[in-house]
Motif scaffolding. Sequence first.
Motif, PDB file in Angstrom:
ATOM      1  N   VAL A 252       0.850  -1.182   0.000  1.00  0.00           N
ATOM      2  CA  VAL A 252       0.000   0.000   0.000  1.00  0.00           C
ATOM      3  C   VAL A 252       0.892   1.240   0.000  1.00  0.00           C
ATOM      4  CG1 VAL A 252      -1.815   1.263   1.215  1.00  0.00           C
ATOM      5  CG2 VAL A 252      -1.797  -1.248   1.237  1.00  0.00           C
ATOM      6  N   ILE A 253       0.665   2.109  -0.978  1.00  0.00           N
ATOM      7  CA  ILE A 253       1.465   3.320  -1.118  1.00  0.00           C
ATOM      8  C   ILE A 253       0.542   4.531  -1.018  1.00  0.00           C
ATOM      9  CG2 ILE A 253       2.977   4.648  -2.643  1.00  0.00           C
ATOM     10  CD1 ILE A 253       3.633   1.970  -4.067  1.00  0.00           C
ATOM     11  N   PRO A 254       0.690   5.352   0.026  1.00  0.00           N
ATOM     12  CA  PRO A 254      -0.069   6.594   0.080  1.00  0.00           C
ATOM     13  C   PRO A 254       0.568   7.621  -0.857  1.00  0.00           C
ATOM     14  CG  PRO A 254       1.311   6.386   2.024  1.00  0.00           C
ATOM     15  CD  PRO A 254       1.501   5.132   1.208  1.00  0.00           C
ATOM     16  N   ALA A 255      -0.254   8.410  -1.526  1.00  0.00           N
ATOM     17  CA  ALA A 255       0.276   9.408  -2.454  1.00  0.00           C
ATOM     18  C   ALA A 255      -0.425  10.741  -2.240  1.00  0.00           C
ATOM     19  CB  ALA A 255       0.072   8.936  -3.893  1.00  0.00           C
ATOM     20  N   TYR A 256       0.358  11.795  -2.104  1.00  0.00           N
ATOM     21  CA  TYR A 256      -0.187  13.142  -1.998  1.00  0.00           C
ATOM     22  C   TYR A 256       0.762  14.093  -2.719  1.00  0.00           C
ATOM     23  CZ  TYR A 256      -1.878  17.559  -0.207  1.00  0.00           C
ATOM     24  OH  TYR A 256      -2.362  18.840  -0.121  1.00  0.00           O
ATOM     25  N   ASN A 257       0.294  14.666  -3.794  1.00  0.00           N
ATOM     26  CA  ASN A 257       1.091  15.597  -4.610  1.00  0.00           C
ATOM     27  C   ASN A 257       2.458  15.010  -4.964  1.00  0.00           C
ATOM     28  OD1 ASN A 257      -1.026  17.409  -4.485  1.00  0.00           O
ATOM     29  ND2 ASN A 257      -0.121  18.649  -2.873  1.00  0.00           N
ATOM     30  N   ASP A 258       2.434  13.807  -5.520  1.00  0.00           N
ATOM     31  CA  ASP A 258       3.658  13.082  -5.864  1.00  0.00           C
ATOM     32  C   ASP A 258       3.804  12.840  -7.359  1.00  0.00           C
ATOM     33  OD1 ASP A 258       4.686  12.627  -3.221  1.00  0.00           O
ATOM     34  OD2 ASP A 258       3.097  11.150  -2.927  1.00  0.00           O
TER      35      ASP A 258
ATOM     36  N   VAL B 250      -2.303   1.941  -4.634  1.00  0.00           N
ATOM     37  CA  VAL B 250      -1.892   3.326  -4.441  1.00  0.00           C
ATOM     38  C   VAL B 250      -3.119   4.123  -4.027  1.00  0.00           C
ATOM     39  CG1 VAL B 250      -0.850   5.368  -5.470  1.00  0.00           C
ATOM     40  CG2 VAL B 250      -0.050   3.103  -6.150  1.00  0.00           C
ATOM     41  N   VAL B 251      -2.998   4.780  -2.882  1.00  0.00           N
ATOM     42  CA  VAL B 251      -4.098   5.570  -2.336  1.00  0.00           C
ATOM     43  C   VAL B 251      -3.793   7.048  -2.550  1.00  0.00           C
ATOM     44  CG1 VAL B 251      -5.460   6.096  -0.278  1.00  0.00           C
ATOM     45  CG2 VAL B 251      -4.512   3.786  -0.597  1.00  0.00           C
ATOM     46  N   ASN B 252      -4.512   7.659  -3.478  1.00  0.00           N
ATOM     47  CA  ASN B 252      -4.359   9.091  -3.721  1.00  0.00           C
ATOM     48  C   ASN B 252      -5.159   9.845  -2.660  1.00  0.00           C
ATOM     49  OD1 ASN B 252      -3.635  11.492  -5.174  1.00  0.00           O
ATOM     50  ND2 ASN B 252      -5.760  11.574  -5.833  1.00  0.00           N
ATOM     51  N   ASP B 253      -4.456  10.613  -1.852  1.00  0.00           N
ATOM     52  CA  ASP B 253      -5.072  11.271  -0.702  1.00  0.00           C
ATOM     53  C   ASP B 253      -5.354  12.745  -0.993  1.00  0.00           C
ATOM     54  OD1 ASP B 253      -6.065  11.651   1.828  1.00  0.00           O
ATOM     55  OD2 ASP B 253      -4.106  11.724   2.801  1.00  0.00           O
ATOM     56  N   GLY B 254      -6.163  13.005  -2.023  1.00  0.00           N
ATOM     57  CA  GLY B 254      -6.580  14.379  -2.319  1.00  0.00           C
ATOM     58  C   GLY B 254      -5.516  15.238  -2.957  1.00  0.00           C
TER      59      GLY B 254
ATOM     60  N   THR C 186      -1.037  13.860  -9.741  1.00  0.00           N
ATOM     61  CA  THR C 186      -0.710  12.534  -9.209  1.00  0.00           C
ATOM     62  C   THR C 186      -1.703  11.482  -9.675  1.00  0.00           C
ATOM     63  OG1 THR C 186       0.369  13.473  -7.253  1.00  0.00           O
ATOM     64  CG2 THR C 186      -0.393  11.193  -7.083  1.00  0.00           C
ATOM     65  N   LEU C 187      -2.977  11.746  -9.564  1.00  0.00           N
ATOM     66  CA  LEU C 187      -3.991  10.765  -9.951  1.00  0.00           C
ATOM     67  C   LEU C 187      -3.906  10.431 -11.436  1.00  0.00           C
ATOM     68  CD1 LEU C 187      -6.331   8.966  -9.135  1.00  0.00           C
ATOM     69  CD2 LEU C 187      -7.872  10.912  -9.526  1.00  0.00           C
ATOM     70  N   SER C 188      -3.649  11.407 -12.265  1.00  0.00           N
ATOM     71  CA  SER C 188      -3.501  11.162 -13.706  1.00  0.00           C
ATOM     72  C   SER C 188      -2.311  10.256 -13.998  1.00  0.00           C
ATOM     73  CB  SER C 188      -3.326  12.483 -14.466  1.00  0.00           C
ATOM     74  OG  SER C 188      -4.461  13.278 -14.338  1.00  0.00           O
ATOM     75  N   VAL C 189      -1.205  10.490 -13.312  1.00  0.00           N
ATOM     76  CA  VAL C 189      -0.012   9.645 -13.490  1.00  0.00           C
ATOM     77  C   VAL C 189      -0.320   8.210 -13.082  1.00  0.00           C
ATOM     78  CG1 VAL C 189       2.360   9.226 -12.714  1.00  0.00           C
ATOM     79  CG2 VAL C 189       1.604  11.562 -13.199  1.00  0.00           C
TER      80      VAL C 189
ATOM     81  N   SER D 128      -0.227  -0.611 -17.966  1.00  0.00           N
ATOM     82  CA  SER D 128       1.117  -1.188 -18.067  1.00  0.00           C
ATOM     83  C   SER D 128       1.551  -1.940 -16.808  1.00  0.00           C
ATOM     84  CB  SER D 128       2.143  -0.098 -18.396  1.00  0.00           C
ATOM     85  OG  SER D 128       2.194   0.863 -17.369  1.00  0.00           O
ATOM     86  N   VAL D 129       0.866  -1.735 -15.705  1.00  0.00           N
ATOM     87  CA  VAL D 129       1.150  -2.436 -14.447  1.00  0.00           C
ATOM     88  C   VAL D 129      -0.145  -3.118 -14.017  1.00  0.00           C
ATOM     89  CG1 VAL D 129       2.034  -2.231 -12.085  1.00  0.00           C
ATOM     90  CG2 VAL D 129       2.864  -0.660 -13.843  1.00  0.00           C
ATOM     91  N   PRO D 130      -0.384  -4.334 -14.501  1.00  0.00           N
ATOM     92  CA  PRO D 130      -1.679  -4.979 -14.289  1.00  0.00           C
ATOM     93  C   PRO D 130      -2.048  -5.228 -12.826  1.00  0.00           C
ATOM     94  CG  PRO D 130      -0.260  -6.302 -15.733  1.00  0.00           C
ATOM     95  CD  PRO D 130       0.508  -5.107 -15.308  1.00  0.00           C
ATOM     96  N   ARG D 131      -1.083  -5.272 -11.939  1.00  0.00           N
ATOM     97  CA  ARG D 131      -1.381  -5.542 -10.523  1.00  0.00           C
ATOM     98  C   ARG D 131      -1.586  -4.275  -9.719  1.00  0.00           C
ATOM     99  NH1 ARG D 131       0.266 -11.070  -9.005  1.00  0.00           N
ATOM    100  NH2 ARG D 131       0.930 -12.095 -10.921  1.00  0.00           N
ATOM    101  N   LEU D 132      -1.641  -3.140 -10.419  1.00  0.00           N
ATOM    102  CA  LEU D 132      -1.843  -1.844  -9.783  1.00  0.00           C
ATOM    103  C   LEU D 132      -3.336  -1.601  -9.530  1.00  0.00           C
ATOM    104  CD1 LEU D 132      -0.818   0.955  -8.873  1.00  0.00           C
ATOM    105  CD2 LEU D 132      -0.935   1.661 -11.272  1.00  0.00           C
ATOM    106  N   ARG D 133      -3.666  -1.227  -8.296  1.00  0.00           N
ATOM    107  CA  ARG D 133      -5.026  -0.877  -7.911  1.00  0.00           C
ATOM    108  C   ARG D 133      -4.996   0.572  -7.413  1.00  0.00           C
ATOM    109  NH1 ARG D 133      -4.777  -4.870 -10.195  1.00  0.00           N
ATOM    110  NH2 ARG D 133      -5.248  -6.973  -9.493  1.00  0.00           N
ATOM    111  N   VAL D 134      -6.012   1.346  -7.773  1.00  0.00           N
ATOM    112  CA  VAL D 134      -6.049   2.755  -7.422  1.00  0.00           C
ATOM    113  C   VAL D 134      -7.232   3.033  -6.508  1.00  0.00           C
ATOM    114  CG1 VAL D 134      -6.151   5.118  -8.301  1.00  0.00           C
ATOM    115  CG2 VAL D 134      -5.050   3.322  -9.669  1.00  0.00           C
ATOM    116  N   VAL D 135      -6.953   3.707  -5.402  1.00  0.00           N
ATOM    117  CA  VAL D 135      -8.002   4.181  -4.500  1.00  0.00           C
ATOM    118  C   VAL D 135      -7.873   5.696  -4.463  1.00  0.00           C
ATOM    119  CG1 VAL D 135      -8.881   4.177  -2.138  1.00  0.00           C
ATOM    120  CG2 VAL D 135      -7.885   2.088  -3.099  1.00  0.00           C
ATOM    121  N   ASN D 136      -8.975   6.381  -4.793  1.00  0.00           N
ATOM    122  CA  ASN D 136      -8.943   7.839  -4.822  1.00  0.00           C
ATOM    123  C   ASN D 136      -9.892   8.376  -3.775  1.00  0.00           C
ATOM    124  OD1 ASN D 136      -8.246  10.420  -5.758  1.00  0.00           O
ATOM    125  ND2 ASN D 136     -10.045  10.474  -7.036  1.00  0.00           N
TER     126      ASN D 136
END
Length: 85
Positions: free
Chosen positions: A26-32, A58-62, A67-70, A77-85
Amino acid sequence: MNTSQSTTRLSQPTKTGLPLSSVSVVIPAYNDEGTIGKLINDVDCLMQELCTDYEIVVVNDGSKDNTLSVINSMVSSVPRLRVVN
């Protein structure tokens, strides 16, 4: 601890004697937007070496940047990637 030490430690059997078989990272992301793509790719490469069943959440935290677009652009291209926004 360097990368080779942590890889060796993780690839060894757990206390129960069983190797890693399923992992969620689990990777938190904020303005990354400038770093999240490389991090996702690096984690994906590492997990391919460590176990056969894994997911990268990857959890986009607002984020207020792109960041969310990236993250979303990497889903195909990364099939095991899951996105939580």
